[in-house]
Scaffold this active site. Structure first.
Site, PDB file in Angstrom:
ATOM      1  N   TYR A 152      42.744   4.983   7.617  1.00  0.00           N
ATOM      2  CA  TYR A 152      42.877   5.981   8.692  1.00  0.00           C
ATOM      3  C   TYR A 152      44.169   5.747   9.488  1.00  0.00           C
ATOM      4  O   TYR A 152      44.912   6.695   9.784  1.00  0.00           O
ATOM      5  CB  TYR A 152      41.649   5.861   9.593  1.00  0.00           C
ATOM      6  CG  TYR A 152      41.543   6.847  10.733  1.00  0.00           C
ATOM      7  CD1 TYR A 152      41.156   8.169  10.505  1.00  0.00           C
ATOM      8  CD2 TYR A 152      41.790   6.452  12.048  1.00  0.00           C
ATOM      9  CE1 TYR A 152      41.019   9.061  11.555  1.00  0.00           C
ATOM     10  CE2 TYR A 152      41.654   7.340  13.102  1.00  0.00           C
ATOM     11  CZ  TYR A 152      41.272   8.644  12.854  1.00  0.00           C
ATOM     12  OH  TYR A 152      41.141   9.529  13.900  1.00  0.00           O
ATOM     13  N   LYS A 156      47.264   8.291   9.958  1.00  0.00           N
ATOM     14  CA  LYS A 156      47.646   8.780  11.284  1.00  0.00           C
ATOM     15  C   LYS A 156      49.077   8.368  11.642  1.00  0.00           C
ATOM     16  O   LYS A 156      49.780   9.094  12.349  1.00  0.00           O
ATOM     17  CB  LYS A 156      46.644   8.290  12.333  1.00  0.00           C
ATOM     18  CG  LYS A 156      45.241   8.893  12.167  1.00  0.00           C
ATOM     19  CD  LYS A 156      45.256  10.401  12.239  1.00  0.00           C
ATOM     20  CE  LYS A 156      43.865  11.010  12.316  1.00  0.00           C
ATOM     21  NZ  LYS A 156      43.905  12.490  12.387  1.00  0.00           N
TER      22      LYS A 156
HETATM   23  P1  NAP Z   1      34.588  15.619  13.944  1.00  0.00           P
HETATM   24  O1  NAP Z   1      33.772  15.910  15.142  1.00  0.00           O
HETATM   25  O2  NAP Z   1      34.055  14.740  12.870  1.00  0.00           O
HETATM   26  O3  NAP Z   1      35.058  17.033  13.314  1.00  0.00           O
HETATM   27  C1  NAP Z   1      35.871  17.038  12.162  1.00  0.00           C
HETATM   28  C2  NAP Z   1      36.265  18.447  11.832  1.00  0.00           C
HETATM   29  O4  NAP Z   1      37.136  18.391  10.689  1.00  0.00           O
HETATM   30  C3  NAP Z   1      35.110  19.334  11.444  1.00  0.00           C
HETATM   31  O5  NAP Z   1      35.357  20.636  11.938  1.00  0.00           O
HETATM   32  C4  NAP Z   1      35.151  19.318   9.920  1.00  0.00           C
HETATM   33  O6  NAP Z   1      34.633  20.504   9.328  1.00  0.00           O
HETATM   34  C5  NAP Z   1      36.630  19.262   9.685  1.00  0.00           C
HETATM   35  N1  NAP Z   1      36.992  18.764   8.363  1.00  0.00           N
HETATM   36  C6  NAP Z   1      36.729  17.554   7.818  1.00  0.00           C
HETATM   37  N2  NAP Z   1      37.220  17.490   6.572  1.00  0.00           N
HETATM   38  C7  NAP Z   1      37.802  18.693   6.328  1.00  0.00           C
HETATM   39  C8  NAP Z   1      38.473  19.257   5.214  1.00  0.00           C
HETATM   40  N3  NAP Z   1      38.662  18.565   4.080  1.00  0.00           N
HETATM   41  N4  NAP Z   1      38.917  20.536   5.301  1.00  0.00           N
HETATM   42  C9  NAP Z   1      38.734  21.252   6.440  1.00  0.00           C
HETATM   43  N5  NAP Z   1      38.110  20.775   7.523  1.00  0.00           N
HETATM   44  C10 NAP Z   1      37.645  19.507   7.459  1.00  0.00           C
HETATM   45  O7  NAP Z   1      35.998  14.945  14.347  1.00  0.00           O
HETATM   46  P2  NAP Z   1      36.764  14.896  15.765  1.00  0.00           P
HETATM   47  O8  NAP Z   1      36.375  13.665  16.450  1.00  0.00           O
HETATM   48  O9  NAP Z   1      36.679  16.212  16.446  1.00  0.00           O
HETATM   49  O10 NAP Z   1      38.270  14.683  15.219  1.00  0.00           O
HETATM   50  C11 NAP Z   1      39.207  15.750  15.109  1.00  0.00           C
HETATM   51  C12 NAP Z   1      40.573  15.152  14.831  1.00  0.00           C
HETATM   52  O11 NAP Z   1      40.922  14.275  15.903  1.00  0.00           O
HETATM   53  C13 NAP Z   1      40.633  14.304  13.558  1.00  0.00           C
HETATM   54  O12 NAP Z   1      41.881  14.456  12.934  1.00  0.00           O
HETATM   55  C14 NAP Z   1      40.488  12.899  14.066  1.00  0.00           C
HETATM   56  O13 NAP Z   1      41.024  11.956  13.201  1.00  0.00           O
HETATM   57  C15 NAP Z   1      41.252  13.008  15.368  1.00  0.00           C
HETATM   58  N6  NAP Z   1      40.912  11.965  16.346  1.00  0.00           N
HETATM   59  C16 NAP Z   1      39.666  11.877  16.856  1.00  0.00           C
HETATM   60  C17 NAP Z   1      39.389  10.875  17.780  1.00  0.00           C
HETATM   61  C18 NAP Z   1      38.028  10.714  18.398  1.00  0.00           C
HETATM   62  O14 NAP Z   1      37.843   9.740  19.156  1.00  0.00           O
HETATM   63  N7  NAP Z   1      37.076  11.583  18.166  1.00  0.00           N
HETATM   64  C19 NAP Z   1      40.387   9.975  18.168  1.00  0.00           C
HETATM   65  C20 NAP Z   1      41.664  10.122  17.615  1.00  0.00           C
HETATM   66  C21 NAP Z   1      41.920  11.118  16.718  1.00  0.00           C
HETATM   67  P3  NAP Z   1      33.063  20.599   8.866  1.00  0.00           P
HETATM   68  O15 NAP Z   1      32.290  20.670  10.162  1.00  0.00           O
HETATM   69  O16 NAP Z   1      32.988  21.843   8.101  1.00  0.00           O
HETATM   70  O17 NAP Z   1      32.789  19.343   8.112  1.00  0.00           O
END
Ligand code: NAP
Length: 244
Positions: A152, A156
């Site tokens: 990851y 990133k």
């Molecule tokens: P999440 O709640 O797990 O949601 C992930 C989203 O990505 C969902 O809408 C999922 O769609 C979609 N997705 C996953 N694989 C996909 C694919 N192959 N094609 C299209 N859509 C896909 O994640 P989140 O926490 O909101 O994270 C969103 C972004 O922020 C990510 O890039 C993550 O790495 C980044 N981020 C998050 C955090 C954190 O603390 N949460 C911190 C740093 C960075 P489905 O619902 O259809 O599966």
């Protein structure tokens, strides 16, 4: 009618809030998802109920053919994209010595190859229009690394290098490319980590709490706005002071 913004992975979590924020700011929003059709439809319904315009579009953004079809559908049915938010992402953690090659490939393909594919597809019409905004969601893991997240963190960090490179390639054509690096944000991705990991993260965070998806979405909304017209190639950290 307002211009279109595409948010990948907008069915839930941070992507959902980005879609709602961009719609509130007046963009028409293409809500991409991989498998959560009902939740993507609910985001569209919420935008429409507030008087906005949105559509849900299924595509696995790690798959080149699916990305081609997604952008063909956008060009045919919606029109030119003004904003691309590369948000879709997954984790599949493990210490490097135990990490399977599938774990490496899945995380790199979903988090980094997707950004390459979608950016390339979005750039052609943006270059013709001589304007556009691309916003990539990275992570503080890509800045500092994180034990158990070699795959990851590599993806990133790759997003940050890609952001800086493409910003230089397309800046002369009026297109900005930036990334946002969140810390610990309250979504299903961090819920899966459990209380011990979350409590430790809170203790290391200057603001002593997890961030909310809206607090990342507001920065993305800013980067898409006229106010951010002279910002490109940057990574804006939204982590409550975690990496200080
Ligand atoms: P999440 O709640 O797990 O949601 C992930 C989203 O990505 C969902 O809408 C999922 O769609 C979609 N997705 C996953 N694989 C996909 C694919 N192959 N094609 C299209 N859509 C896909 O994640 P989140 O926490 O909101 O994270 C969103 C972004 O922020 C990510 O890039 C993550 O790495 C980044 N981020 C998050 C955090 C954190 O603390 N949460 C911190 C740093 C960075 P489905 O619902 O259809 O599966």
């Amino acid at each position: 009618m307002s211009d279109w913004a595409l948010v990948t992975g907008a069915s839930r979590g941070i992507g959902r809030e980005i879609a709602l924020k961009l719609a509130a700011d007046g963009w028409s929003v293409a809500v991409n998802y991989a498998s959560s059709a009902a939740r993507a439809d609910a985001v569209v319904a919420e935008i429409e109920s507030s008087g906005g315009r949105a559509v849900a579009l299924q595509a696995d953004v790690s798959d080149p053919d699916a990305v081609s079809s997604l952008f063909a559908a956008i060009a045919d049915e919606l029109g030119p994209l003004s904003v691309l938010v590369n948000n879709a992402g997954i984790t599949d953690d493990g210490l490097l010595l135990r990490m399977r090659i599938e774990q490496w490939d899945n995380v790199l393909n979903t988090n980094l190859r997707s950004v390459f594919l979608c950016t390339k597809a979005a750039l052609r019409p943006m270059l013709r229009a001589r304007s556009g905004r691309i916003i990539n969601i990275s992570s503080v893991s890509g800045l500092s690394g994180n034990p158990g997240q070699g795959n990851y963190a590599a993806a990133k960090a790759g997003i940050i290098g890609l952001t800086k490179s493409v910003a230089q390639e397309v800046g002369s054509r009026g297109i900005t490319v930036n990334s946002v690096a969140p810390g610990f944000i309250r979504t299903e991705m961090t819920e899966a980590l459990g209380d011990t990991v979350t409590d430790a993260a809170v203790q290391q965070t200057a603001l002593r709490r997890l961030g909310m998806p809206e607090e990342v979405a507001s920065v993305v909304g800013y980067l898409a706005s006229d106010g951010a017209s002279y910002i490109t190639g940057q990574t804006i950290v939204v982590d409550g002071g975690l990496t200080l």
